[in-house]
Design an enzyme around this catalytic site. Structure first.
Site: not given
Ligand code: FRU
Length: 480
Positions: A19, A21-22, A38, A78-79, A139-140, A192, A284
């Site tokens: 997997w 993501n960001d 991520q 996290f991001s 976050r982020d 986010e 998402w």
């Molecule tokens: C956005 C998010 C961020 C978070 C990350 C977790 O896609 O939800 O806000 O840091 O993914 O994987």
């Protein structure tokens, strides 16, 4: 190669396995492009979130390296973002996600790790967490050096309040709150992955005129094409407060498609040049259900971004990076009834005497550029049989539509089919379409209108068919 791997893109980044993501902390360092992301190093589902790592010289070919920041015993990684420190090391700024196994005790805080080996491994900065407000959703962090005030600036999201906070610091250890922005624009869902950065404003000849600041914020759900997506504001930033130039009631969409999330610009590029950004190419609403394996999740094409003036306002424009001029490596020439569709050749498509559309066979990854005069165009991107994506421009309605409703397998019922954007243009409309094994990206009107769309077509003969509303009104600039 199982069926899922047949969807693996040729010109987009994917992890070898598992997997993603960001994008996180994209940075130019030591003459190379570093991308962190991520990543679950242990599975195809979201979990054990760590920062994966890849490098590239041309932004199209990536080499995946070992995980740079692994999940810790008591928090996920996290991001966030990255920046070069004065001593040449790389600082990674990220959110620590604590107590993931107990929803009532989840807390998010901001942390820093430092790499002295060019991004391969990171050590804690020593003062973690640097910001802890005892919040569940916080976050982020997007951190950069603000030269005019000689301070570090961090923009970080309060997702459920639809706000971002701007913090400042001179030593990276002590952070003081400067301002808050929001709610504004798209306020459905949570906020986010904020990013605040300076971009050049260009005139019609793409000449530099000034720089403006862009605040990009992703939101989920409520995007114009369903689920998660991004919006942006253009304005001024004095190191403390972001002030938009324009009313913020109507959202300005970063991308009108469904699959462009968490975009971040590369750190280490001069703000007077076009900058480069990259996003997670998913949503998402269905990211967990995409039918791929042993990998899941891809990055968008990296794009050069700038601002241009339209109707007295600055709007964001995006175009694929230069290295993408030949996505499949070789030009597709002399196919079907097209005499020469190689790079740089120009040809008017369609003929008043014989308006039968040509069907051109193409490679798995290709790029199509054309200029549309007249009343409009329908471009059918075929994947064998009845499977196709259509990109159509209707000048009367001033609308560009991407229809993926017959594009193959749907990950789930929230995978929406038809997406449209207004394109208020009187002159010829330029279209730049990049197709890969499981994506279509459309850049229209010099990149002022962009669609990023995932697709999961069966293996088949790939074709392009272009039908003009007015025969002879379409100029094919390249098909490679
Ligand atoms: C956005 C998010 C961020 C978070 C990350 C977790 O896609 O939800 O806000 O840091 O993914 O994987």
């Amino acid at each position: 190669n199982d069926a899922g791997d047949a969807h693996r893109p040729l010109v987009h980044f994917t992890a070898r396995r598992h997997w993603i993501n960001d994008p996180n902390g994209p940075i130019v360092h030591g003459n190379r492009r570093h991308l962190f992301f991520q990543h679950n190093p242990n599975g195809l589902e979201w979990g054990d979130i760590s920062w994966g790592h890849a490098v590239s010289d041309d932004l199209v070919t990536w080499q995946e390296l070992p995980v740079a920041i692994p999940v810790a015993d008591d928090h996920m990684i996290f991001s966030g973002s990255a920046a070069a420190l004065p001593d040449g090391s790389i600082a990674a700024f990220y959110t620590g996600h604590r107590h993931a196994d107990d929803p009532l005790r989840v807390r998010q805080d901001q942390r820093i790790a430092v790499s002295r080996d060019g991004g391969a491994t990171f050590e804690p900065f020593g003062a973690d967490p640097v910001i802890d407000l005892d919040l569940v959703d916080f976050r982020d962090p997007n951190v950069f050096w603000h030269a005019p005030t000689e301070r570090w600036v961090m923009v970080v999201s309060l997702p459920d309040r639809r706000q971002v906070i701007v913090f400042g610091s001179t030593d990276l250890v002590t952070w003081g709150e400067c301002s808050r922005f929001g709610p504004a624009g798209a306020t459905i869902g949570i906020w986010e992955c904020p990013a605040l950065f300076e971009l050049p404003a260009l005139d019609r000849e793409r000449r530099f005129t000034a720089t403006r600041w862009v605040l990009k914020i992703d939101h989920n759900p409520g995007h114009v094409s369903g689920g998660s997506g991004g919006q942006y504001f253009v304005g001024d930033f004095d190191g403390f407060t972001f002030v938009p130039d324009h009313p913020t009631t109507e959202p300005r969409w970063v991308d009108w498609g469904a699959d462009f999330y968490g975009a971040l610009p590369f750190a280490g590029e001069p703000p007077t040049n076009e900058r480069t950004w990259i996003a997670w190419m998913s949503n998402w609403d269905y990211a967990h259900d995409t039918p791929t394996s042993p990998w899941r999740g891809a990055m968008s094409l990296p794009r050069r971004i700038a601002l241009v003036e339209r109707a007295g306002e600055h709007v964001l424009v995006q175009r694929p990076v230069d290295a993408l001029d030949h996505p499949s490596g070789t030009a597709t020439e002399s196919v079907g009834s097209v005499a020469s569709s190689g790079r740089g050749t120009a040809r008017w498509w369609g003929d008043a005497a014989d308006p039968t559309p040509s069907v051109v066979e193409v490679a798995d990854a290709y790029r199509l550029r054309l200029l549309v005069g007249g009343a409009g165009v329908t471009i059918r991107l075929g994947f064998g049989g009845d499977t196709a994506v259509t990109v159509s421009f209707d000048r009367g309605a001033q609308t560009l539509t991407v229809d993926r409703s017959a594009s193959g397998e749907y990950p789930n019922e929230r995978f929406s089919g038809i997406h449209s954007a207004p394109v208020p243009t009187d002159g010829p409309l330029d279209l730049d379409v990049v197709v890969d094994r499981s994506s279509v990206e459309v850049f229209a009107d010099q990149g002022a209108v962009v669609f990023t769309e995932l697709i999961f077509p069966p293996a088949g003969r790939r074709t392009v068919t272009i039908t003009g509303a007015d025969p002879g009104s379409i100029r094919l600039d390249s098909l490679v």
